[in-house]
Write a protein that holds these residues in place. Structure first.
Motif, short mmCIF file in Angstrom:
data_model
loop_
_atom_site.label_atom_id
_atom_site.label_comp_id
_atom_site.label_asym_id
_atom_site.label_seq_id
_atom_site.Cartn_x
_atom_site.Cartn_y
_atom_site.Cartn_z
N ARG A 1 0.98 -1.23 0.02
CA ARG A 1 0.02 0.06 -0.06
C ARG A 1 0.91 1.31 -0.12
O ARG A 1 1.71 1.34 0.85
N HIS B 1 1.59 5.20 0.73
CA HIS B 1 1.27 6.11 1.74
C HIS B 1 1.70 7.83 1.08
O HIS B 1 2.15 7.63 -0.06
N GLN B 2 1.33 8.59 1.79
CA GLN B 2 1.22 9.85 1.38
C GLN B 2 2.59 10.37 0.86
O GLN B 2 2.86 11.10 -0.11
N ASP C 1 4.75 8.65 -0.59
CA ASP C 1 5.01 7.98 -1.73
C ASP C 1 4.65 8.61 -2.89
O ASP C 1 4.90 8.22 -4.29
N MET D 1 -3.55 8.90 -3.19
CA MET D 1 -2.76 8.17 -2.02
C MET D 1 -3.61 7.59 -1.16
O MET D 1 -3.50 6.47 -0.44
N TYR E 1 -1.22 1.39 -4.63
CA TYR E 1 -0.21 0.38 -4.34
C TYR E 1 1.18 0.70 -5.16
O TYR E 1 0.92 1.01 -6.16
#
Length: 157
Positions: free
Chosen positions: A6, A8-9, A11, A52, A57
């Protein structure tokens, strides 16, 4: 080995860069250079980071992100499947798609849809999606691109 995790912000810039590189490499010939420039302009903070918060993903190899994919539950839509050019043609996009289809099925969806880019429609047909008619995709940034709306029924296992 591909690990799907998953996003996240934090990323969002990495995901945006994967998207930019994939579009600039894979969509040449399907769209004009001007369309590619507009499509890949801007920064992740211009709205891409908002994705996100959905089921977004990253596909990682040895801990490094090389692909992305997203499931928008409200729209029953799969999107943002992008693979870095150096990792294309290795089945990574298919693995991300399979993962998202399984997730959709587990979350109770009976079908999913997507807007295939002109260069990717054949890939999605091989993966069981149906759709032939060309339409116009209206991006949040105002860009209009030809696409092929497609749908796939998710069979229960």
């Amino acid at each position: 080995m591909l690990e799907i995790k998953r996003a996240h912000q934090g990323d969002c810039r990495t995901a945006f860069d994967i998207r930019r590189q994939a579009i600039r490499h894979q969509c040449i010939g399907a769209y004009t250079p001007q369309q590619l420039d507009v499509w890949t302009a801007g920064a992740a903070e211009d709205g891409y980071c908002d994705l996100m918060g959905k089921h977004f993903y990253l596909g990682c190899i040895q801990g490094e992100p090389v692909a992305t994919g997203m499931l928008d539950l409200e729209r029953r839509e799969i999107g943002a499947i992008f693979v870095l050019p150096g990792f294309m043609q290795r089945g990574i996009g298919k693995r991300i798609l399979d993962y998202l289809e399984c997730l959709a099925r587990d979350l109770g969806l009976e079908e999913v849809q997507l807007d295939a880019t002109l260069n990717a429609a054949h890939f999605y047909r091989r993966c069981g999606f149906v759709g032939e008619q060309t339409a116009i995709y209206h991006s949040p940034s105002g860009l209009q691109l030809a696409c092929i709306p497609m749908v796939k029924a998710l069979l229960r296992s």
